[in-house]
Design a protein around this motif. Structure first.
Motif, mmCIF file in Angstrom:
data_model
loop_
_atom_site.group_PDB
_atom_site.id
_atom_site.type_symbol
_atom_site.label_atom_id
_atom_site.label_comp_id
_atom_site.label_asym_id
_atom_site.label_seq_id
_atom_site.Cartn_x
_atom_site.Cartn_y
_atom_site.Cartn_z
ATOM 1 N N ASP A 60 1.011 -1.196 -0.198
ATOM 2 C CA ASP A 60 -0.051 0.079 0.118
ATOM 3 C C ASP A 60 0.866 1.161 0.015
ATOM 4 O O ASP A 60 1.365 1.760 1.096
ATOM 5 N N PRO A 61 1.098 1.585 -0.973
ATOM 6 C CA PRO A 61 2.209 3.130 -1.219
ATOM 7 C C PRO A 61 1.696 4.180 -0.239
ATOM 8 O O PRO A 61 2.620 4.726 0.069
ATOM 9 N N ALA A 62 0.436 4.598 -0.049
ATOM 10 C CA ALA A 62 0.052 5.626 0.535
ATOM 11 C C ALA A 62 0.303 5.319 2.035
ATOM 12 O O ALA A 62 0.626 6.115 2.651
ATOM 13 N N ARG A 63 -0.002 4.183 2.443
ATOM 14 C CA ARG A 63 0.156 3.872 3.828
ATOM 15 C C ARG A 63 1.848 3.955 4.115
ATOM 16 O O ARG A 63 2.125 4.406 5.319
ATOM 17 N N ILE A 64 2.324 3.497 3.167
ATOM 18 C CA ILE A 64 3.924 3.514 3.579
ATOM 19 C C ILE A 64 4.275 4.776 3.849
ATOM 20 O O ILE A 64 5.225 5.298 4.982
ATOM 21 N N ARG A 65 3.983 5.880 3.095
ATOM 22 C CA ARG A 65 4.523 7.381 3.422
ATOM 23 C C ARG A 65 3.748 7.939 4.662
ATOM 24 O O ARG A 65 4.405 8.473 5.433
ATOM 25 N N THR A 66 2.430 7.304 4.938
ATOM 26 C CA THR A 66 1.876 7.883 6.183
ATOM 27 C C THR A 66 2.541 7.316 7.311
ATOM 28 O O THR A 66 2.863 8.223 8.371
ATOM 29 N N VAL A 67 2.908 6.057 7.471
ATOM 30 C CA VAL A 67 3.666 5.298 8.593
ATOM 31 C C VAL A 67 5.097 5.925 8.804
ATOM 32 O O VAL A 67 5.392 6.184 9.954
ATOM 33 N N VAL A 68 5.782 6.127 7.638
ATOM 34 C CA VAL A 68 7.063 6.451 7.901
ATOM 35 C C VAL A 68 7.207 7.888 8.196
ATOM 36 O O VAL A 68 8.041 8.283 9.279
ATOM 37 N N ASP A 69 6.222 8.769 7.566
ATOM 38 C CA ASP A 69 6.331 10.331 8.148
ATOM 39 C C ASP A 69 5.793 10.193 9.664
ATOM 40 O O ASP A 69 6.460 11.101 10.325
ATOM 41 N N ALA A 70 4.903 9.548 10.110
ATOM 42 C CA ALA A 70 4.365 9.554 11.385
ATOM 43 C C ALA A 70 5.447 9.138 12.561
ATOM 44 O O ALA A 70 5.653 9.760 13.517
ATOM 45 N N ALA A 71 6.345 8.143 11.940
ATOM 46 C CA ALA A 71 7.499 7.736 12.835
ATOM 47 C C ALA A 71 8.422 8.514 13.119
ATOM 48 O O ALA A 71 8.815 8.951 14.170
ATOM 49 N N PHE A 72 8.990 9.334 11.996
ATOM 50 C CA PHE A 72 9.854 10.329 12.263
ATOM 51 C C PHE A 72 9.101 11.523 13.016
ATOM 52 O O PHE A 72 9.928 12.316 13.691
ATOM 53 N N ALA A 73 7.944 11.948 12.758
ATOM 54 C CA ALA A 73 7.389 12.831 13.528
ATOM 55 C C ALA A 73 7.135 12.767 14.916
ATOM 56 O O ALA A 73 7.405 13.701 15.658
ATOM 57 N N GLU A 74 6.944 11.503 15.358
ATOM 58 C CA GLU A 74 6.808 11.246 16.782
ATOM 59 C C GLU A 74 8.059 10.987 17.460
ATOM 60 O O GLU A 74 8.148 11.185 18.553
#
Length: 275
Positions: A60-74
């Motif tokens: 799921d390409p959109a989910r990859i971006r969402t999860v990676v961005d969230a990990a770095f943000a948090e």
């Protein structure tokens, strides 16, 4: 000992879980992804805030971006990104359905590429880090019955090797991990076989059918292998390849020597096509 923060795809089993557990035991922070929610509840209960969990299917390409961005943000700075999620599809090439072929490539190759591409802007912005790709000796040597799995591993090896030179100016090191066989749940879980065709009974391609029922000996210790991966992050420069297991070393060196033996005698004839 340096304390680091790691992002690892596929921590619910196999190498990913072993790596995450070792890191958490030694005091590091881990952002891990799983396809099945609740599959790492024991680690979450034990390690609390040091274990961040994201739900991710790497197809799921959109989910990859969402999860990676969230990990770095948090979590802020993430020192090491480990691309681990994947599975093996084995059998003769014509034993697979088109859907199996597409899913294997979408998971092992395209999913890995998308995960790396999602992490790169963050690694550049923070001034560096490490990218670790869990590949396999199957990315250096090819065996009958492994054509589709080899296609994904050879593909990701080429991607990561070229990428290493691209991102070196940004202080990002790249390591491709080349394990041989390991005593994980691979044979009973993440290994899938194509529907067997009788035409291949007794042929070299049928060899892989013995992996699932234990007829192929497996010698690698996953705990020792992941300890080596952790140690590699202290090495400067980052080792481009990390070979794990005597079976991996033997198969890789034999394959590389054979390739040279095929190419080197053609030096004179290769030049005949120059302009």
């Amino acid at each position: 000992m340096t304390t680091r923060t790691w992002f690892i795809t596929g921590v619910n089993s196999g190498f990913g879980r072993e790596l995450a557990a070792q890191l958490l035991d030694r005091g590091d922070r881990v952002a891990g992804t799983v396809r099945r929610e609740g599959s790492v509840g024991d680690l979450a209960d034990k390690y609390g805030d040091r274990f961040w969990v994201g739900h991710l299917d790497v197809t799921d390409p959109a989910r990859i971006r969402t999860v990676v961005d969230a990990a770095f943000a948090e979590l802020g700075r993430i020192d090491v990104v480990v691309v681990n999620a994947g599975y093996g599809l084995m059998g003769a090439a014509e034993e697979f359905t088109d859907e199996q072929v597409q899913h294997q490539i979408a998971t092992n190759l395209v999913g890995a590429i998308r995960t790396v591409r999602a992490a790169l802007p963050h690694l550049r912005a923070q001034g560096g880090g490490r990218l670790i790709q869990l590949s396999s000796v199957a990315g250096l040597a090819a065996f009958p019955g492994g054509s589709l799995y080899h296609a994904t591993k050879w593909g990701v090896e080429g991607f990561m090797e070229a990428l290493a030179a691209e991102v070196a100016p940004f202080g990002i090191g790249v390591t491709i991990v080349e394990p041989g066989g390991a005593r994980t749940a691979f044979a009973g879980g993440s290994l899938q076989l194509g529907a067997p065709l009788a035409a291949y009974d007794g042929t070299p391609a049928a060899f892989v059918r013995g992996i699932r029922d234990g007829r192929v000996p497996i010698v690698g210790d996953p705990a020792k292998m992941m300890a080596r991966v952790i140690e590699s992050v202290d090495l400067e420069p980052a080792p481009l390849r990390l070979v794990l297991g005597t079976d991996s070393y033997r198969a890789a060196t034999a394959a590389l020597r054979a390739r040279l033996a095929q190419v080197e005698p053609q030096e004179a004839t290769a030049s005949t096509t120059d302009a």
